[in-house]
Enzyme design. Structure first.
Site, PDB file in Angstrom:
ATOM      1  N   LYS A 192     -12.308 -26.089  16.203  1.00 29.27           N
ATOM      2  CA  LYS A 192     -13.552 -26.869  16.255  1.00 29.27           C
ATOM      3  C   LYS A 192     -13.534 -27.936  15.161  1.00 29.27           C
ATOM      4  O   LYS A 192     -13.586 -27.634  13.978  1.00 29.27           O
ATOM      5  CB  LYS A 192     -14.784 -25.990  16.042  1.00 29.27           C
ATOM      6  CG  LYS A 192     -16.045 -26.762  16.416  1.00 29.27           C
ATOM      7  CD  LYS A 192     -17.306 -26.190  15.815  1.00 29.27           C
ATOM      8  CE  LYS A 192     -17.633 -26.757  14.459  1.00 29.27           C
ATOM      9  NZ  LYS A 192     -17.951 -28.188  14.424  1.00 29.27           N
ATOM     10  N   ALA A 247     -20.495 -22.693   0.840  1.00 31.81           N
ATOM     11  CA  ALA A 247     -21.655 -22.016   1.453  1.00 31.81           C
ATOM     12  C   ALA A 247     -21.303 -21.527   2.864  1.00 31.81           C
ATOM     13  O   ALA A 247     -21.587 -20.375   3.224  1.00 31.81           O
ATOM     14  CB  ALA A 247     -22.834 -22.971   1.505  1.00 31.81           C
ATOM     15  N   GLY A 249     -18.271 -21.072   4.032  1.00 31.03           N
ATOM     16  CA  GLY A 249     -17.210 -20.057   3.866  1.00 31.03           C
ATOM     17  C   GLY A 249     -17.825 -18.685   3.652  1.00 31.03           C
ATOM     18  O   GLY A 249     -17.397 -17.683   4.249  1.00 31.03           O
ATOM     19  N   GLU A 266     -10.526 -22.119   2.833  1.00 26.93           N
ATOM     20  CA  GLU A 266     -10.135 -23.195   1.920  1.00 26.93           C
ATOM     21  C   GLU A 266     -11.405 -23.973   1.636  1.00 26.93           C
ATOM     22  O   GLU A 266     -11.905 -24.703   2.485  1.00 26.93           O
ATOM     23  CB  GLU A 266      -9.046 -24.043   2.595  1.00 26.93           C
ATOM     24  CG  GLU A 266      -8.230 -24.844   1.616  1.00 26.93           C
ATOM     25  CD  GLU A 266      -8.801 -26.224   1.389  1.00 26.93           C
ATOM     26  OE1 GLU A 266      -9.610 -26.353   0.438  1.00 26.93           O
ATOM     27  OE2 GLU A 266      -8.474 -27.143   2.131  1.00 26.93           O
ATOM     28  N   CYS A 300     -11.357 -32.109  -1.281  1.00 31.58           N
ATOM     29  CA  CYS A 300     -11.694 -30.835  -1.934  1.00 31.58           C
ATOM     30  C   CYS A 300     -10.995 -30.696  -3.288  1.00 31.58           C
ATOM     31  O   CYS A 300     -11.518 -30.077  -4.197  1.00 31.58           O
ATOM     32  CB  CYS A 300     -11.359 -29.673  -1.027  1.00 31.58           C
ATOM     33  SG  CYS A 300      -9.707 -29.771  -0.351  1.00 31.58           S
ATOM     34  N   GLU A 396     -19.761 -29.594  -6.982  1.00 30.81           N
ATOM     35  CA  GLU A 396     -18.856 -30.459  -6.219  1.00 30.81           C
ATOM     36  C   GLU A 396     -19.684 -31.618  -5.643  1.00 30.81           C
ATOM     37  O   GLU A 396     -20.603 -31.410  -4.850  1.00 30.81           O
ATOM     38  CB  GLU A 396     -18.227 -29.660  -5.066  1.00 30.81           C
ATOM     39  CG  GLU A 396     -17.217 -30.460  -4.279  1.00 30.81           C
ATOM     40  CD  GLU A 396     -16.595 -29.697  -3.118  1.00 30.81           C
ATOM     41  OE1 GLU A 396     -17.328 -29.036  -2.376  1.00 30.81           O
ATOM     42  OE2 GLU A 396     -15.363 -29.770  -2.966  1.00 30.81           O
TER      43      GLU A 396
HETATM   44  P1  NDP Z   1     -19.450 -27.661   6.218  1.00 27.71           P
HETATM   45  O1  NDP Z   1     -18.813 -26.623   5.409  1.00 27.71           O
HETATM   46  O2  NDP Z   1     -20.828 -27.452   6.714  1.00 27.71           O
HETATM   47  O3  NDP Z   1     -18.556 -28.015   7.501  1.00 27.71           O
HETATM   48  C1  NDP Z   1     -17.213 -27.676   7.687  1.00 27.71           C
HETATM   49  C2  NDP Z   1     -16.982 -27.226   9.128  1.00 27.71           C
HETATM   50  O4  NDP Z   1     -17.663 -25.994   9.374  1.00 27.71           O
HETATM   51  C3  NDP Z   1     -17.505 -28.189  10.170  1.00 27.71           C
HETATM   52  O5  NDP Z   1     -16.688 -28.154  11.305  1.00 27.71           O
HETATM   53  C4  NDP Z   1     -18.858 -27.596  10.483  1.00 27.71           C
HETATM   54  O6  NDP Z   1     -19.353 -28.003  11.725  1.00 27.71           O
HETATM   55  C5  NDP Z   1     -18.542 -26.123  10.476  1.00 27.71           C
HETATM   56  N1  NDP Z   1     -19.682 -25.250  10.262  1.00 27.71           N
HETATM   57  C6  NDP Z   1     -20.910 -25.537   9.733  1.00 27.71           C
HETATM   58  N2  NDP Z   1     -21.675 -24.432   9.675  1.00 27.71           N
HETATM   59  C7  NDP Z   1     -20.917 -23.405  10.165  1.00 27.71           C
HETATM   60  C8  NDP Z   1     -21.134 -22.000  10.348  1.00 27.71           C
HETATM   61  N3  NDP Z   1     -22.287 -21.417   9.990  1.00 27.71           N
HETATM   62  N4  NDP Z   1     -20.145 -21.257  10.867  1.00 27.71           N
HETATM   63  C9  NDP Z   1     -18.964 -21.817  11.204  1.00 27.71           C
HETATM   64  N5  NDP Z   1     -18.701 -23.136  11.065  1.00 27.71           N
HETATM   65  C10 NDP Z   1     -19.661 -23.926  10.534  1.00 27.71           C
HETATM   66  O7  NDP Z   1     -19.405 -28.990   5.411  1.00 27.71           O
HETATM   67  P2  NDP Z   1     -20.405 -30.212   5.561  1.00 27.71           P
HETATM   68  O8  NDP Z   1     -19.855 -31.086   6.577  1.00 27.71           O
HETATM   69  O9  NDP Z   1     -21.821 -29.797   5.785  1.00 27.71           O
HETATM   70  O10 NDP Z   1     -20.337 -30.825   4.118  1.00 27.71           O
HETATM   71  C11 NDP Z   1     -21.205 -30.308   3.107  1.00 27.71           C
HETATM   72  C12 NDP Z   1     -20.508 -30.270   1.783  1.00 27.71           C
HETATM   73  O11 NDP Z   1     -19.420 -29.364   1.870  1.00 27.71           O
HETATM   74  C13 NDP Z   1     -19.879 -31.586   1.353  1.00 27.71           C
HETATM   75  O12 NDP Z   1     -20.769 -32.402   0.737  1.00 27.71           O
HETATM   76  C14 NDP Z   1     -18.805 -31.103   0.445  1.00 27.71           C
HETATM   77  O13 NDP Z   1     -19.333 -30.868  -0.836  1.00 27.71           O
HETATM   78  C15 NDP Z   1     -18.366 -29.796   1.043  1.00 27.71           C
HETATM   79  N6  NDP Z   1     -17.147 -29.917   1.855  1.00 27.71           N
HETATM   80  C16 NDP Z   1     -16.003 -29.431   1.349  1.00 27.71           C
HETATM   81  C17 NDP Z   1     -14.836 -29.576   2.045  1.00 27.71           C
HETATM   82  C18 NDP Z   1     -13.555 -29.065   1.512  1.00 27.71           C
HETATM   83  O14 NDP Z   1     -12.522 -29.378   2.055  1.00 27.71           O
HETATM   84  N7  NDP Z   1     -13.572 -28.253   0.495  1.00 27.71           N
HETATM   85  C19 NDP Z   1     -14.777 -30.269   3.315  1.00 27.71           C
HETATM   86  C20 NDP Z   1     -16.063 -30.704   3.801  1.00 27.71           C
HETATM   87  C21 NDP Z   1     -17.186 -30.527   3.072  1.00 27.71           C
HETATM   88  P3  NDP Z   1     -20.236 -29.343  11.792  1.00 27.71           P
HETATM   89  O15 NDP Z   1     -19.623 -30.363  10.928  1.00 27.71           O
HETATM   90  O16 NDP Z   1     -20.109 -29.709  13.207  1.00 27.71           O
HETATM   91  O17 NDP Z   1     -21.596 -28.953  11.337  1.00 27.71           O
END
Ligand code: NDP
Length: 794
Positions: A192, A247, A249, A266, A300, A396
């Site tokens: 996804k 969160a 994760g 990750e 990240c 972060e």
């Molecule tokens: P998320 O952790 O929400 O999104 C990452 C992925 O998880 C997306 O595909 C998202 O779908 C999906 N997702 C969201 N909620 C759930 C759930 N409950 N169960 C399973 N999958 C889920 O990151 P955000 O896009 O909201 O970004 C928020 C913050 O997270 C950023 O500002 C940044 O600080 C951090 N982040 C960190 C990353 C890293 O690589 N360490 C990468 C991205 C974000 P969808 O996008 O469709 O909601």
């Protein structure tokens, strides 16, 4: 004079990459995408839709359908149906498909780069020169591992159906990181993408058919967070691989607790960029550009905390400011810009809000330009005059914002760098190789770069520790995340159960001469009474009392963990020394052979040959891990750069061991020995039936040079004690053999500090069987690999 002046005043003009081909592709798909399931593109009736926009100008690029629960189920079923034949096809067949994917991506690299930039807002220079080439490399590299799987990964089989959830910051690269190793090893996947950046995944789906990926092996579903949540909790998913926020994760850890799923997380980071006074400051400045302004800081492992040795702080900050003036912002498709647009209005708001609210706690902000919300442009920013507890230093930000602090001494630098709940990466800058190689292992992080930052390669594992998650992607270590040992046997308990019903009356009636023997806990190298003062009888097979053992509580667990923390010097002892200690332990235990055989017979109700076999296997197992102590070493990766990447297995830290009930002596050693051989410290909770046997080992441990605190043993109620262990913030990992309720409980509680958990059904293995009771599987669980990147040359 005139000429030089006009050169100074020269301005770049735009060098736009054409989006024609990408737009044509979007048009040819009616700018609408559904799901890719079982090799077909599916659209649902009346599905919810999400608009996909270009963050640089808010134009709508396409719409995606949101996969509902039924559609998620369809995708998992398609993956499940295809998986066995995909694995059976063999490594060579899979290698050819991965190779074809790599070639096809290469052929379409330009259009994929443009799509990625349109969708995400990152500069075309980065998608074209970094993201897509790295993604191609992942498919080539893992085509190689598929080819070599049968010979190099014998004894392992794929986990089955893998759910992969990826974020928006590197949409195509993350797809490659996830899909390539999983399918190479014979798994089928459901991926996804993030709702804001699904386009390159849809392009990839079309390539799958062309590359000959069998139907159902790769499924890609679109949707928002709920779709991800449904997918990760699906009962037929055997593993979840997630990249994203800490969160989410945590939420996935919680929702999958007790489902016997493998999990890799990750997550976020707040990586330190440590500059010593002997660093080449001009290289440092370019390193900072790569560390925090690459991909707008939406990385990240971005080097978002700059720690400078005080004597060069002023000089370096002046150089950084000068360089910031030359960074160019423009439309992301302009080939000569450095910084693009943040991924979405939401992310722009988040970065702006975090910076504004953080500055209320003090600090000075320096920017060369103003943020521009119409283009989601947030300028490169530095923040000075903050201390280590400042919110901008701890949170972060996920934007191009660098906080700067100074330090005086090397130990202070290490302490500051490690002062974070995250542990993804760090970089060390010094021209003194001795210093750099001393500091790199001391940094608590999964990846450390020396004199560089944000370097990646498929051969070098990537992943974090602490709240940055667990598991590795890339390298050989990354393959094991998609494999499980074939040899796992499910056997029933060998020893018979104690008759507990009759035992209570025996407590009063017993005339055993040993009734007054009370075996104490073992904490910090000392025999210690239980905090609550309570003891419980440890029974022989016939129900008579073998001895009394303490009934531990939360405080005892706390004391044991504290003792383990104090024994952290064990990790830095040489592997040779740890091996010597283990051999000495085996030597001392051998002297007590007859006594232990007798105890095993009395306690477990086994006959002498079985008890003897268990004892002999115990000694052999200690020897095995003494042997492994200095042989389970790392690798030097030949990544495509001028340098060497050292992959070093490091101890996890404090490991909680919750033991099975059967074969109590051998099980104890099978868990304790690999953990301590690798430099960990353990808190051991014996299986409830035969608690005394392990405490009998204490007197042998005391005479075997095992430093106090390396092994700690607490007896009592297994469920209660393991809950305390799982909830303890300093315990980094738990291995548990219990019933499904116990395992679920441990996985749920471990959410808090994102512990690695390794949970099993109580009787899942015969400890006498060398294939399942011993080996590198245990050593891998006792370590995580730190990759240290070391460029060389002038
Ligand atoms: P998320 O952790 O929400 O999104 C990452 C992925 O998880 C997306 O595909 C998202 O779908 C999906 N997702 C969201 N909620 C759930 C759930 N409950 N169960 C399973 N999958 C889920 O990151 P955000 O896009 O909201 O970004 C928020 C913050 O997270 C950023 O500002 C940044 O600080 C951090 N982040 C960190 C990353 C890293 O690589 N360490 C990468 C991205 C974000 P969808 O996008 O469709 O909601």
């Amino acid at each position: 004079m005139k000429l030089s002046k006009s050169i100074e005043e020269l301005e770049y003009s735009q060098a736009l990459e054409s989006d024609k081909e990408a737009m044509e592709w979007l048009e040819s798909n009616g700018r609408k995408f559904g799901q890719f399931i079982g090799g077909e593109f599916l659209f649902q009736k009346n599905a919810d839709q999400i608009k996909v926009t270009n963050p640089a100008d808010s134009s709508v690029l396409a719409a995606i359908e949101v996969a509902d629960d039924k559609t998620v189920d369809l995708a998992v079923t398609a993956a499940s149906k295809s998986q066995k034949s995909w694995y059976k096809a063999g490594g060579h067949a899979r290698a050819k498909v991965l190779y074809a994917l790599a070639r096809l991506i290469q052929k379409h690299a330009r259009v994929i780069s443009v799509l990625e930039t349109l969708d995400n807002g990152k500069p075309i220079r980065e998608s074209r020169d970094s993201d897509i080439p790295l993604a191609i490399r992942h498919f080539y590299y893992h085509a190689g591992w598929a080819q070599l799987q049968e010979s190099e990964l014998a004894g392992q089989e794929p986990v089955g159906v893998v759910a992969q959830i990826i974020p928006w910051n590197f949409p195509f690269l993350m797809l490659a990181w996830k899909i390539a190793p999983a399918i190479a090893m014979g798994n089928s996947i459901v991926l996804k993408p993030a709702e804001s950046t699904p386009l390159t995944a849809m392009f990839f789906a079309q390539l799958c058919t062309e590359a000959g990926v069998p139907k159902g092996v790769i499924n890609i579903i679109n949707g928002a967070g709920n779709t991800g949540a449904t997918l990760s909790a699906h009962p037929n998913v055997n593993k979840v691989a997630f990249t994203g926020s800490t969160a989410v994760g945590r939420a996935i850890r919680k929702s999958t607790a007790g489902q016997s799923k493998k999990l890799t997380l990750e997550l976020g980071g707040k990586s330190a960029f440590v500059v010593f006074d002997d660093a080449d400051l001009d290289s440092v400045v370019e390193g900072i550009v790569d560390a925090i302004w690459y991909n707008q800081g939406e990385v990240c492992c971005a080097g978002s905390r700059l720690l400078i040795q005080a004597s060069v702080e002023k000089k370096l900050v002046a150089k950084i400011k000068k360089r910031m003036e030359t960074l160019r912002f423009g439309t992301p498709l302009d080939k000569s810009i450095d910084v693009g647009s943040l991924v979405s209005d939401k992310q722009f708001e988040q970065v702006s809000h975090l910076v504004k609210s953080g500055l209320k706690s003090g600090g000075n902000l320096f920017q060369c330009e103003k943020p521009d919300s119409s283009k989601n442009y947030y300028p490169p920013s530095i923040i000075t005059d903050v201390d280590s507890s400042h919110p901008l230093v701890q949170e972060e930000i996920f934007g191009p914002v660098l906080v700067i602090m100074s330090f005086r001494t090397q130990p202070e630098a290490i302490q500051l760098a490690n002062n974070t709940r995250y542990g993804l990466s760090a970089s060390v800058w010094s021209e003194n190789i001795n210093r750099a190689m001393h500091v790199a292992p001391a940094l608590i992080a999964g990846v450390v770069w020396i004199n560089c930052h944000n370097k990646f390669d498929a051969a070098c594992g990537f992943g974090g520790v602490k709240e940055s998650g667990f598991g590795r992607e890339g390298g050989k270590e990354g393959l094991y995340e998609y494999l499980k040992p074939i040899q796992l046997k499910y056997k029933t308990t060998k020893g018979a159960s104690v008759n507990k019903a009759s035992s209570i009356s025996n407590v009063q009636n017993s005339t055993s001469s040993e009734i007054d023997r009370t075996l104490k806990f073992y904490i910090g190298g000392k025999q210690v009474r239980p905090d609550g003062g309570n003891s419980i009888p440890a029974l022989n097979f016939d129900g008579s009392i073998s001895a009394w053992v303490g009934q531990g509580n939360r405080k005892d667990i706390r004391n044991a963990v504290e003792a383990a923390r104090k024994a952290n010097g064990w990790a830095s002892k040489t592997a040779h020394l740890r091996a010597q200690v283990l051999y000495f332990f085996a030597e001392n235990l051998t002297v007590r052979k007859d006594e232990f055989i007798k105890r095993l017979m009395e306690t477990c109700g086994v006959k002498k040959p079985e008890a003897t076999a268990e004892f002999n296997a115990t000694i052999s197992r200690i020897f095995s891990y003494a042997a492994w102590a200095d042989k389970f070493d790392g690798a030097a990766h030949d990544a495509p750069y001028r340098g060497v990447t050292l992959a070093l297995p490091e101890p996890i830290g404090i490991i909680g061991l919750v033991a099975p009930d059967h074969q109590p002596l051998l099980a104890a050693i099978s868990l304790i020995a690999p953990a301590i051989a690798m430099g960990n410290r353990v808190v051991y909770i014996p299986g409830e039936q035969y608690q005394n046997i392990v405490l009998e080992l204490v007197s042998v441990m005391e005479t075997s040079d095992i430093p106090g605190g390396v092994i700690n043993i607490i007896t009592g109620d297994k469920k209660e004690l393991s809950s305390h262990l799982a909830g303890h913030g300093e315990v980094e990992s738990i291995w548990c053999w219990g019933d499904s309720d116990l395992n679920k409980n441990i996985e749920s509680i471990s959410v808090e500090n994102l512990k690695r958990t390794w949970c099993h059904e109580n009787n899942d293995r015969d400890w006498l069987d060398i294939n399942s009771g011993e080996g590198t599987e245990f050593l891998r669980k006792a370590t995580h690999v730190k990759n240290i990147w070391t460029p060389y040359g002038d």
